[in-house]
Design a protein around this motif. Structure first.
Motif, PDB file in Angstrom:
ATOM      1  N   LYS A 203      10.720  -8.362   5.261  1.00  0.00           N
ATOM      2  CA  LYS A 203      10.602  -6.724   5.057  1.00  0.00           C
ATOM      3  C   LYS A 203       9.098  -6.003   5.259  1.00  0.00           C
ATOM      4  CE  LYS A 203      14.940  -6.404   4.196  1.00  0.00           C
ATOM      5  NZ  LYS A 203      15.337  -7.942   4.698  1.00  0.00           N
ATOM      6  N   SER A 204       8.227  -6.473   6.095  1.00  0.00           N
ATOM      7  CA  SER A 204       6.994  -6.177   6.398  1.00  0.00           C
ATOM      8  C   SER A 204       6.814  -5.647   7.749  1.00  0.00           C
ATOM      9  CB  SER A 204       5.892  -7.139   5.983  1.00  0.00           C
ATOM     10  OG  SER A 204       4.750  -6.785   6.074  1.00  0.00           O
ATOM     11  N   SER A 205       5.653  -5.288   8.384  1.00  0.00           N
ATOM     12  CA  SER A 205       5.534  -5.220   9.677  1.00  0.00           C
ATOM     13  C   SER A 205       3.868  -5.060   9.909  1.00  0.00           C
ATOM     14  CB  SER A 205       6.152  -4.005  10.370  1.00  0.00           C
ATOM     15  OG  SER A 205       5.468  -2.605   9.861  1.00  0.00           O
ATOM     16  N   SER A 206       3.330  -5.005  11.186  1.00  0.00           N
ATOM     17  CA  SER A 206       2.096  -4.667  11.417  1.00  0.00           C
ATOM     18  C   SER A 206       1.632  -3.113  11.646  1.00  0.00           C
ATOM     19  CB  SER A 206       1.667  -5.310  12.871  1.00  0.00           C
ATOM     20  OG  SER A 206       2.420  -4.718  13.830  1.00  0.00           O
ATOM     21  N   GLY A 207       2.547  -2.305  11.085  1.00  0.00           N
ATOM     22  CA  GLY A 207       2.494  -1.026  11.032  1.00  0.00           C
ATOM     23  C   GLY A 207       2.717  -0.360  12.313  1.00  0.00           C
ATOM     24  N   GLY A 208       2.357   0.972  12.560  1.00  0.00           N
ATOM     25  CA  GLY A 208       2.578   1.779  13.785  1.00  0.00           C
ATOM     26  C   GLY A 208       4.104   2.245  14.096  1.00  0.00           C
ATOM     27  N   THR A 209       4.314   1.737  15.348  1.00  0.00           N
ATOM     28  CA  THR A 209       5.961   2.092  15.619  1.00  0.00           C
ATOM     29  C   THR A 209       6.699   1.086  15.187  1.00  0.00           C
ATOM     30  OG1 THR A 209       5.411   1.093  17.672  1.00  0.00           O
ATOM     31  CG2 THR A 209       5.333   3.525  17.772  1.00  0.00           C
ATOM     32  N   ASP A 210       6.317   0.055  14.399  1.00  0.00           N
ATOM     33  CA  ASP A 210       7.150  -0.869  13.862  1.00  0.00           C
ATOM     34  C   ASP A 210       7.924  -0.098  12.736  1.00  0.00           C
ATOM     35  OD1 ASP A 210       6.240  -2.905  15.549  1.00  0.00           O
ATOM     36  OD2 ASP A 210       5.260  -4.190  14.056  1.00  0.00           O
ATOM     37  N   ILE A 211       7.213   0.758  11.973  1.00  0.00           N
ATOM     38  CA  ILE A 211       7.406   1.516  10.756  1.00  0.00           C
ATOM     39  C   ILE A 211       8.766   2.447  11.021  1.00  0.00           C
ATOM     40  CG2 ILE A 211       7.020   3.194   9.013  1.00  0.00           C
ATOM     41  CD1 ILE A 211       4.515   2.340   8.952  1.00  0.00           C
ATOM     42  N   ILE A 212       8.503   2.846  12.363  1.00  0.00           N
ATOM     43  CA  ILE A 212       9.879   3.647  13.034  1.00  0.00           C
ATOM     44  C   ILE A 212      11.072   2.799  13.165  1.00  0.00           C
ATOM     45  CG2 ILE A 212      10.430   5.033  14.849  1.00  0.00           C
ATOM     46  CD1 ILE A 212       7.720   6.057  15.290  1.00  0.00           C
ATOM     47  N   ALA A 213      10.764   1.734  13.737  1.00  0.00           N
ATOM     48  CA  ALA A 213      11.840   0.456  14.128  1.00  0.00           C
ATOM     49  C   ALA A 213      12.605   0.411  12.584  1.00  0.00           C
ATOM     50  CB  ALA A 213      11.380  -0.665  14.507  1.00  0.00           C
ATOM     51  N   LEU A 214      11.841   0.040  11.562  1.00  0.00           N
ATOM     52  CA  LEU A 214      12.365  -0.330  10.297  1.00  0.00           C
ATOM     53  C   LEU A 214      13.056   0.849   9.802  1.00  0.00           C
ATOM     54  CD1 LEU A 214       9.235  -2.012   8.651  1.00  0.00           C
ATOM     55  CD2 LEU A 214      11.355  -3.079   9.073  1.00  0.00           C
TER      56      LEU A 214
ATOM     57  N   VAL B  32      14.821   3.254  11.605  1.00  0.00           N
ATOM     58  CA  VAL B  32      15.979   3.240  12.501  1.00  0.00           C
ATOM     59  C   VAL B  32      17.022   2.053  11.997  1.00  0.00           C
ATOM     60  CG1 VAL B  32      16.875   2.792  14.694  1.00  0.00           C
ATOM     61  CG2 VAL B  32      14.871   4.134  14.473  1.00  0.00           C
ATOM     62  N   LYS B  33      16.471   1.011  11.828  1.00  0.00           N
ATOM     63  CA  LYS B  33      17.198  -0.165  11.242  1.00  0.00           C
ATOM     64  C   LYS B  33      18.045   0.217  10.113  1.00  0.00           C
ATOM     65  CE  LYS B  33      18.677  -4.374  10.740  1.00  0.00           C
ATOM     66  NZ  LYS B  33      20.104  -4.709  11.479  1.00  0.00           N
ATOM     67  N   LYS B  34      17.335   0.699   9.272  1.00  0.00           N
ATOM     68  CA  LYS B  34      18.018   1.222   7.877  1.00  0.00           C
ATOM     69  C   LYS B  34      18.869   2.131   7.645  1.00  0.00           C
ATOM     70  CE  LYS B  34      16.437   2.823   3.122  1.00  0.00           C
ATOM     71  NZ  LYS B  34      15.481   3.266   2.230  1.00  0.00           N
ATOM     72  N   TYR B  35      18.960   3.025   8.614  1.00  0.00           N
ATOM     73  CA  TYR B  35      19.749   4.259   8.683  1.00  0.00           C
ATOM     74  C   TYR B  35      21.009   3.795   9.972  1.00  0.00           C
ATOM     75  CZ  TYR B  35      17.388   6.515   4.975  1.00  0.00           C
ATOM     76  OH  TYR B  35      16.635   6.766   4.122  1.00  0.00           O
ATOM     77  N   SER B  36      20.919   2.557  10.609  1.00  0.00           N
ATOM     78  CA  SER B  36      21.932   2.320  11.733  1.00  0.00           C
ATOM     79  C   SER B  36      22.162   0.669  11.867  1.00  0.00           C
ATOM     80  CB  SER B  36      20.931   3.009  13.038  1.00  0.00           C
ATOM     81  OG  SER B  36      20.371   2.074  13.682  1.00  0.00           O
ATOM     82  N   GLN B  37      22.880   0.700  12.888  1.00  0.00           N
ATOM     83  CA  GLN B  37      23.099  -0.879  13.159  1.00  0.00           C
ATOM     84  C   GLN B  37      22.455  -1.551  14.174  1.00  0.00           C
ATOM     85  OE1 GLN B  37      25.443  -2.453  10.936  1.00  0.00           O
ATOM     86  NE2 GLN B  37      25.628  -0.869   9.988  1.00  0.00           N
ATOM     87  N   ILE B  38      21.521  -0.601  14.743  1.00  0.00           N
ATOM     88  CA  ILE B  38      20.625  -0.932  15.796  1.00  0.00           C
ATOM     89  C   ILE B  38      19.837  -2.193  15.188  1.00  0.00           C
ATOM     90  CG2 ILE B  38      18.806  -0.380  17.519  1.00  0.00           C
ATOM     91  CD1 ILE B  38      20.112   2.457  17.130  1.00  0.00           C
ATOM     92  N   ASN B  39      19.536  -3.364  16.072  1.00  0.00           N
ATOM     93  CA  ASN B  39      18.500  -4.455  15.787  1.00  0.00           C
ATOM     94  C   ASN B  39      17.224  -3.880  15.596  1.00  0.00           C
ATOM     95  OD1 ASN B  39      20.820  -6.118  15.342  1.00  0.00           O
ATOM     96  ND2 ASN B  39      20.551  -6.915  17.559  1.00  0.00           N
ATOM     97  N   ILE B  40      16.184  -4.554  15.291  1.00  0.00           N
ATOM     98  CA  ILE B  40      15.071  -3.860  14.906  1.00  0.00           C
ATOM     99  C   ILE B  40      14.174  -4.096  16.401  1.00  0.00           C
ATOM    100  CG2 ILE B  40      12.558  -4.717  14.404  1.00  0.00           C
ATOM    101  CD1 ILE B  40      13.828  -5.387  11.764  1.00  0.00           C
ATOM    102  N   GLY B  41      14.553  -5.297  17.440  1.00  0.00           N
ATOM    103  CA  GLY B  41      14.119  -5.281  18.642  1.00  0.00           C
ATOM    104  C   GLY B  41      14.580  -4.100  19.641  1.00  0.00           C
ATOM    105  N   LYS B  42      15.563  -3.787  19.558  1.00  0.00           N
ATOM    106  CA  LYS B  42      16.011  -2.586  20.468  1.00  0.00           C
ATOM    107  C   LYS B  42      15.498  -1.093  19.908  1.00  0.00           C
ATOM    108  CE  LYS B  42      20.498  -5.018  21.671  1.00  0.00           C
ATOM    109  NZ  LYS B  42      20.196  -6.123  21.319  1.00  0.00           N
TER     110      LYS B  42
END
Length: 199
Positions: free
Chosen positions: A128-139, A141-151
């Motif tokens: 439950k961490s990341s290198s920051g940046g758009t990784d945060i947006i991915a997290l 999106v993942k929290k509120y949807s069924q989309i995988n982090i990579g996608k």
């Protein structure tokens, strides 16, 4: 306590690997794998400030967003991952300053760097961490949807790569896009392997 210690050790290792891959394989070839660094390069052409200043401003705003949307614990871990990645990049740039390009072929450099970044990001996402940046947006999106982090990362980064690559030329565009695909789909693959081994 042990679980928390383990999580932060993973963040340290993931940040170091992410930074090493970036310094050795991505920066020397001028590749774009999306993210806030790609946004800064694009915006720098239109704003009277340095790419570094734009990068800091964007990351700061995204970290604030992470605190309110993802919660305190995840925001703190992401902050630590972001700061450590930045520090490691600076350290490795000094250590490998003036060094020769390890892989002369730009496409192989993109594939190698992206694969290592996928491993590093997968490790950090798992705790439950990341290198920051758009990784945060991915997290988010993942929290509120069924989309995988990579996608989710692919969605947020593909436009950045297309625009930045178009400004940098055909070779950078193609090699960066290949790297982006490997990074985004590789992250889901790494997370899946870790989760299977811990089931």
């Amino acid at each position: 306590m042990k679980k928390t210690f383990f999580s932060y050790m993973i963040i340290v290792l993931g940040s170091a690997l992410y930074a090493l891959a970036t310094v050795l394989f991505i920066f020397p070839r001028g590749l774009l794998l999306g993210g806030t660094s790609g946004i800064s390069v694009i915006l720098n052409a239109y704003l009277p400030v340095s790419p570094g200043s734009i990068l800091v401003a964007i990351n700061f705003l995204l970290l604030i967003m992470a605190f309110f949307v993802l919660g305190r614990e995840m925001a703190i871990k992401t902050f630590v991952g972001s700061v450590l990645t930045t520090i490691f990049v600076g350290v490795f740039e000094v250590i490998f300053a003036g060094g020769a390009v390890l892989i002369p072929n730009v496409y192989l450099s993109s594939v190698t760097g992206a694969a290592l970044i996928a491993v590093a990001s997968g490790m950090m996402f798992y705790v439950k961490s990341s290198s920051g940046g758009t990784d945060i947006i991915a997290l988010i999106v993942k929290k509120y949807s069924q989309i995988n982090i990579g996608k989710a990362l692919l969605i947020t980064d593909v436009l950045i790569v297309i625009i930045g690559g178009a400004l940098s030329g055909y070779i950078i565009l193609v090699s960066s896009f290949i790297g982006l695909l490997i990074k985004t789909f590789g992250i889901d693959f790494v997370i899946d392997i870790i989760e299977r081994k811990n089931d």
